[in-house]
Each structure stands twice: as C-alpha cells, then as structure tokens.
Design an enzyme around this catalytic site. Structure first.
Site, short mmCIF file in Angstrom:
data_model
loop_
_atom_site.label_atom_id
_atom_site.label_comp_id
_atom_site.label_asym_id
_atom_site.label_seq_id
_atom_site.Cartn_x
_atom_site.Cartn_y
_atom_site.Cartn_z
N SER A 171 -6.14 17.20 -37.47
CA SER A 171 -5.73 15.82 -37.24
C SER A 171 -4.20 15.73 -37.15
CB SER A 171 -6.35 14.93 -38.32
OG SER A 171 -6.34 13.58 -37.95
N ASP A 207 -15.87 12.01 -32.60
CA ASP A 207 -14.75 11.75 -33.51
C ASP A 207 -14.29 10.30 -33.32
OD1 ASP A 207 -12.31 11.67 -34.94
OD2 ASP A 207 -12.01 13.82 -34.59
N HIS A 219 -15.04 13.57 -37.22
CA HIS A 219 -13.69 13.92 -37.64
C HIS A 219 -13.72 14.85 -38.85
CE1 HIS A 219 -9.41 13.30 -37.32
NE2 HIS A 219 -9.31 13.00 -38.61
#
Length: 222
Positions: A112, A170, A197
């Site tokens: 991320s 995601d 995610h």
C-alpha cells in the site's frame, strides 16, 4: 548446485501500509514468510511518522499507527493530488538508514503506502542514488503519488525489476491505480489475485513471488 544450497536467503526490507507498523506487518505476513522460507526473509521497519491520536487502527496502545507521508495535516488519501505533501524526506532517510544499519538487503517489499514509497526508492536507485543499494522490489497494492511535488519520481520509466501484486477487489487501492504504477516501470511483472487489500500468499501468489525472486542472487544489489 551445492554452492546455491549454501547461499543465504535473499533479504527484503519490508515497508508497511499507512496506519500500520512493523509489528502489524509481521503479524499479517505469516503465510507469506512461510511461503518464502529458505528463499527470502523479510525485515520490517516502522515508518518515522506517528499518526495523530484517533487514527482508526484498533486499541493497540503499544503500537501507534504510522505513516510514510501525509497528503494533508495528519491525514492521507491515495487519490488526493496533495498541494503540500509532508514527511517524505524523513521516510526516504529512514529507508536509507535501515539499508545501511541492518543490511545487506537485496530488495524491497512494500504494501500500500509502503509500496508507493518503495517505488519512489526504485526511481532514485535507478538514477544512481547511492543510499539505496537494492536490486528489485515487490510492490503489493501500490500506487503512484498524485502530489505534483512527487511527479519527478515518474517522469522517466524506472529501470529496476519489479513484481506488482494487484487485488481485483481491493477497495482501498483500486486495481487500476496499481496497474498505473506498474506502467511507470520498464519491465514490470504484474500478478493479479481475486482478493482485496492484503498481502496474498495462496498457491498462485507463492508461485509468482518465487518465480520473480529466482531471478536474483544474494548480494546483487550492492
């Protein structure tokens, strides 16, 4: 051959997501570390910036959530074209210090916001920045920063090998953002998984990680 059997595993400096920490990343990568056992080991570090109180990530008082940079005062939105992003230089320095103090490292693994930071490190490395002796990066749920001040990282194709892991569902970093980041690299390897995610480590991803890592020998990045 016998010589390969004696070689140390690859070592990857692991960069957690926004609102996470090194401890949180270690907790959430058990399956991945097991999948990579003998081939690669992960060493996670904390981002230098603690988030303001109330940033939502559970009751872990001993584990304040952290971030690599902010798009606004104490906040971060991946889609925001932040006019005055703050904190990135300290994070680049923290990565450089970790590479120097805990090395040698062969590559980076980022998740991320940590993957976005790792991509910036790749850009600097590809330009010859001596602070970042890494040979490759694994970028999970990455994205390119929208801040105009960060545009220089993506102006030219980044010539460092990368594996991009993209979650089709995601909801935090949408798949197109991760694909867009992959396009910033010269020869990206893109692996899509059906999940959201997180850092996936099912059989298909395990194969993708290992096939990518097979291209590298310990000590190549130095």
């Amino acid at each position: 051959g016998a010589a390969m059997a004696e070689a140390r595993p690859l070592r990857l400096l692991a960069l957690h997501g926004y609102r996470q920490s090194a401890r949180r990343l270690r907790q959430r990568t058990g399956a991945l570390r097991k999948a990579l056992r003998g081939r690669a080991e992960l060493v996670a570090i904390d981002a230098p910036h603690r988030l303001p109180a109330g940033a939502e990530d559970g009751p872990d008082g001993d584990d304040p959530p952290r971030g690599w940079w902010f798009s606004g005062p104490g906040t971060f939105e991946a889609g925001e074209a932040a006019a005055a992003p703050a904190g990135l230089e300290e994070s680049l320095s923290a990565v450089a210090a970790a590479l120097a103090e805990h090395g040698p490292f062969d590559g980076l693994l980022g998740f991320s916001q940590g993957a976005a930071l790792a991509a910036m490190v790749c850009a600097l490395r590809a330009r010859g920045d001596p602070r970042f002796p890494v040979a490759f990066a694994v970028l999970v749920a990455g994205f390119a920063s929208r801040a105009p001040a960060h545009g220089h990282f993506y102006r030219e194709p980044i010539a460092l090998p990368t594996l991009h892991i993209v979650g089709d569902t995601d909801a935090v970093i949408a798949a197109p953002l991760s694909r867009e980041l992959a396009q910033c690299f010269v020869e990206p390897v893109v692996h899509t998984h059906p999940g959201g995610h997180f850092i996936p480590a099912a059989a298909a991803q395990k194969k993708a990680y290992l096939e990518f890592l097979e291209r590298f020998c310990p000590g190549q990045g130095q």
